[in-house]
Design an enzyme around this catalytic site. Structure first.
Site, PDB file in Angstrom:
ATOM      1  N   ASP A 140       0.846  -1.201   0.000  1.00 54.03           N
ATOM      2  CA  ASP A 140       0.000   0.000   0.000  1.00 54.03           C
ATOM      3  C   ASP A 140       0.880   1.250   0.000  1.00 54.03           C
ATOM      4  OD1 ASP A 140      -3.239   0.214   0.727  1.00 54.03           O
ATOM      5  OD2 ASP A 140      -2.128   2.076   1.040  1.00 54.03           O
TER       6      ASP A 140
ATOM      7  N   ASP B 245       4.061   3.113  -4.068  1.00 54.32           N
ATOM      8  CA  ASP B 245       3.075   3.790  -4.908  1.00 54.32           C
ATOM      9  C   ASP B 245       3.038   2.962  -6.185  1.00 54.32           C
ATOM     10  OD1 ASP B 245       1.744   5.283  -6.786  1.00 54.32           O
ATOM     11  OD2 ASP B 245       2.721   7.183  -6.288  1.00 54.32           O
ATOM     12  N   VAL B 246       1.969   2.195  -6.364  1.00 55.65           N
ATOM     13  CA  VAL B 246       1.942   1.239  -7.478  1.00 55.65           C
ATOM     14  C   VAL B 246       1.885   1.929  -8.837  1.00 55.65           C
ATOM     15  CG1 VAL B 246       0.951  -0.659  -6.129  1.00 55.65           C
ATOM     16  CG2 VAL B 246      -0.578   0.923  -7.332  1.00 55.65           C
TER      17      VAL B 246
ATOM     18  N   ASN C  55      -5.355  -4.546  -6.803  1.00 55.34           N
ATOM     19  CA  ASN C  55      -6.588  -3.993  -6.241  1.00 55.34           C
ATOM     20  C   ASN C  55      -6.538  -2.493  -5.963  1.00 55.34           C
ATOM     21  OD1 ASN C  55      -9.149  -4.138  -4.413  1.00 55.34           O
ATOM     22  ND2 ASN C  55      -7.526  -3.305  -3.102  1.00 55.34           N
TER      23      ASN C  55
ATOM     24  N   TYR D 276     -12.474   7.413 -14.279  1.00 54.72           N
ATOM     25  CA  TYR D 276     -12.677   6.183 -13.492  1.00 54.72           C
ATOM     26  C   TYR D 276     -13.259   5.092 -14.399  1.00 54.72           C
ATOM     27  CZ  TYR D 276     -13.887   3.253  -9.447  1.00 54.72           C
ATOM     28  OH  TYR D 276     -13.970   2.219  -8.534  1.00 54.72           O
TER      29      TYR D 276
ATOM     30  N   LYS E 280     -11.517   1.538 -15.495  1.00 53.42           N
ATOM     31  CA  LYS E 280     -12.118   0.257 -15.096  1.00 53.42           C
ATOM     32  C   LYS E 280     -12.540  -0.578 -16.304  1.00 53.42           C
ATOM     33  CE  LYS E 280     -11.534   0.872 -10.680  1.00 53.42           C
ATOM     34  NZ  LYS E 280     -10.548   0.063  -9.956  1.00 53.42           N
TER      35      LYS E 280
HETATM   36  N1  LIG Z   1     -15.775   0.794  -2.576  1.00 55.30           N
HETATM   37  C1  LIG Z   1     -16.495   0.596  -3.650  1.00 55.30           C
HETATM   38  O1  LIG Z   1     -17.715   0.810  -3.642  1.00 55.30           O
HETATM   39  C2  LIG Z   1     -15.834   0.073  -4.900  1.00 55.30           C
HETATM   40  C3  LIG Z   1     -16.663  -0.359  -5.953  1.00 55.30           C
HETATM   41  C4  LIG Z   1     -16.089  -0.846  -7.116  1.00 55.30           C
HETATM   42  C5  LIG Z   1     -14.713  -0.927  -7.219  1.00 55.30           C
HETATM   43  N2  LIG Z   1     -13.916  -0.491  -6.191  1.00 55.30           N
HETATM   44  C6  LIG Z   1     -12.466  -0.630  -6.359  1.00 55.30           C
HETATM   45  O2  LIG Z   1     -11.954  -1.369  -5.279  1.00 55.30           O
HETATM   46  C7  LIG Z   1     -10.557  -1.111  -5.135  1.00 55.30           C
HETATM   47  C8  LIG Z   1     -10.221  -0.872  -3.679  1.00 55.30           C
HETATM   48  O3  LIG Z   1     -10.817   0.340  -3.246  1.00 55.30           O
HETATM   49  P1  LIG Z   1     -11.608   0.464  -1.877  1.00 55.30           P
HETATM   50  O4  LIG Z   1     -13.014   0.715  -2.211  1.00 55.30           O
HETATM   51  O5  LIG Z   1     -11.254  -0.627  -0.965  1.00 55.30           O
HETATM   52  O6  LIG Z   1     -11.039   1.881  -1.351  1.00 55.30           O
HETATM   53  P2  LIG Z   1     -10.038   2.243  -0.155  1.00 55.30           P
HETATM   54  O7  LIG Z   1      -9.696   3.672  -0.353  1.00 55.30           O
HETATM   55  O8  LIG Z   1     -10.633   1.842   1.140  1.00 55.30           O
HETATM   56  O9  LIG Z   1      -8.778   1.325  -0.441  1.00 55.30           O
HETATM   57  C9  LIG Z   1      -7.913   1.579  -1.517  1.00 55.30           C
HETATM   58  C10 LIG Z   1      -6.481   1.292  -1.063  1.00 55.30           C
HETATM   59  O10 LIG Z   1      -5.596   1.572  -2.161  1.00 55.30           O
HETATM   60  C11 LIG Z   1      -4.474   2.290  -1.640  1.00 55.30           C
HETATM   61  N3  LIG Z   1      -3.858   3.090  -2.698  1.00 55.30           N
HETATM   62  C12 LIG Z   1      -4.345   4.224  -3.288  1.00 55.30           C
HETATM   63  N4  LIG Z   1      -3.469   4.700  -4.158  1.00 55.30           N
HETATM   64  C13 LIG Z   1      -2.401   3.869  -4.137  1.00 55.30           C
HETATM   65  C14 LIG Z   1      -1.163   3.848  -4.833  1.00 55.30           C
HETATM   66  N5  LIG Z   1      -0.845   4.792  -5.716  1.00 55.30           N
HETATM   67  N6  LIG Z   1      -0.306   2.835  -4.570  1.00 55.30           N
HETATM   68  C15 LIG Z   1      -0.606   1.872  -3.669  1.00 55.30           C
HETATM   69  N7  LIG Z   1      -1.764   1.853  -2.976  1.00 55.30           N
HETATM   70  C16 LIG Z   1      -2.642   2.842  -3.215  1.00 55.30           C
HETATM   71  C17 LIG Z   1      -5.065   3.131  -0.537  1.00 55.30           C
HETATM   72  O11 LIG Z   1      -4.076   3.611   0.377  1.00 55.30           O
HETATM   73  C18 LIG Z   1      -6.051   2.175   0.094  1.00 55.30           C
HETATM   74  O12 LIG Z   1      -5.448   1.425   1.129  1.00 55.30           O
HETATM   75  C19 LIG Z   1     -10.268   0.076  -6.053  1.00 55.30           C
HETATM   76  O13 LIG Z   1      -9.662  -0.397  -7.244  1.00 55.30           O
HETATM   77  C20 LIG Z   1     -11.647   0.639  -6.329  1.00 55.30           C
HETATM   78  O14 LIG Z   1     -11.693   1.345  -7.547  1.00 55.30           O
HETATM   79  C21 LIG Z   1     -14.448  -0.001  -5.048  1.00 55.30           C
END
Ligand SMILES: NC(=O)c1ccc[n+]([C@@H]2O[C@H](COP(=O)([O-])OP(=O)(O)OC[C@H]3O[C@@H](n4cnc5c(N)ncnc54)[C@H](O)[C@@H]3O)[C@@H](O)[C@H]2O)c1
Length: 282
Positions: free
Chosen positions: A37, A63-64, A90, A155, A159
């Site tokens: 992360d 930072d991915v 993810n 976004y 996706k």
């Molecule tokens: N929450 C929803 O409703 C939802 C729905 C569809 C898809 N998603 C997708 O799920 C995935 C996870 O998101 P989430 O909802 O758990 O949100 P979240 O913000 O709780 O978790 C995302 C994580 O990614 C990390 N992150 C962000 N930028 C980064 C980077 N540059 N390098 C490394 N890590 C990084 C953040 O620190 C965080 O820990 C994402 O790809 C998001 O687009 C979420």
């Protein structure tokens, strides 16, 4: 991929939300998990929680969206666990708004984390999974917004890219013993609407501010409310574990948005119907 116990997974965005849910569900199945992360303190807290359950986990900050940092994270994973079997791309951010609010920084940030990092993850970890010959699995988190579009252009583009990438990759990697799944969640209770907390310094001050009132502000509020009432991320993690075990091409979390996907397919079908029977000119 059956028999997950004893295998190793690398999970990005694992300090929060869905990534943490996936890391937890895999660890519960006896998988050794390297959590990756960008957010150092959250990563340390996530590791502490999992270690308290006796899970075999470790963490690496990266930072991915920076290929060099992702490559270093892969090296750290191999140094720690030797073989890698499961890659979970993810990490993601809810960046960018509709037409009229675009900025170059928002496009770069969103595509960088949500799409390019997925491409690089596969490029870097694919050979590592292949080289031990024990097979493996790649899961990439897209979204239901990777199948239906509207409102959050960058976004959606990122996706849709992850869906297209995963569908093609599945065909390429099946003969090599590597399964590929794309995760398309609906609304999940995470911190996604506060993605700006992880905006890399290089983009600071370069994103256009969303309006405080009007339709865009209302839309953001509605998304925030729906995420707050969303599904449990651990439930999503358990679905992902099941998807890996049974090699599901698509992992959905609920049926809420299925009618919109049906409507999109119907519109596409209608496009074909419109020209059916014509003899294309060559
Ligand atoms: N929450 C929803 O409703 C939802 C729905 C569809 C898809 N998603 C997708 O799920 C995935 C996870 O998101 P989430 O909802 O758990 O949100 P979240 O913000 O709780 O978790 C995302 C994580 O990614 C990390 N992150 C962000 N930028 C980064 C980077 N540059 N390098 C490394 N890590 C990084 C953040 O620190 C965080 O820990 C994402 O790809 C998001 O687009 C979420």
């Amino acid at each position: 991929m059956k028999d997950l116990a004893g295998k190793t997974a690398f999970v990005t965005g694992a300090a929060s939300g869905i990534g943490f849910g996936i890391a937890s569900a895999l660890a519960q199945a006896g998988v050794k998990v390297m959590l990756c992360d960008i957010e150092e303190a959250a990563l340390a807290a996530a590791l502490e929680k999992l270690k308290a359950t006796n899970a075999d986990v470790d963490g690496v900050r990266a930072d991915v969206s920076l290929k060099g940092e992702l490559a270093s994270a892969a090296e750290a994973t191999v140094a720690r666990y030797d073989k890698v079997h499961i890659l979970v791309n993810n990490a993601g951010v809810g960046g960018g708004g509709p037409y009229g609010t675009w900025s170059e920084a928002a496009w770069d940030w969103t595509l960088g984390v949500n799409l390019r990092a997925v491409i690089w993850g596969i490029e870097i970890f694919g050979p590592l999974i292949e080289r031990h010959g024990e097979g493996g699995h790649i899961v990439s988190t897209a979204s239901i917004a990777g199948l239906i579009s509207g409102g959050s252009t960058a976004y959606n583009v990122s996706k849709y890219g992850v869906v297209g990438l995963s569908e093609g990759l599945r065909l390429d990697l099946a003969p090599r013993g590597i399964g590929v799944s794309v995760l398309c969640p609906g609304f999940i209770r995470t911190q996604i609407v506060d993605s700006g907390r992880n905006l890399p310094q290089r983009f600071a001050g370069k994103l256009s501010r969303p309006p405080a009132t009007g339709p865009i502000a209302e839309r953001i509020k509605s998304i925030r409310d729906q995420v707050a009432q969303g599904l449990d991320p651990l439930y999503v993690g358990e679905l992902v574990r099941e998807g890996i075990e049974n090699d599901w091409p698509y992992i959905f979390t609920d049926n809420e948005h299925e009618p919109y996907v049906d409507a999109r397919f119907a519109a596409i079908k209608e496009g074909f119907n419109r020209i059916r029977g014509r003899i294309p000119r060559r």
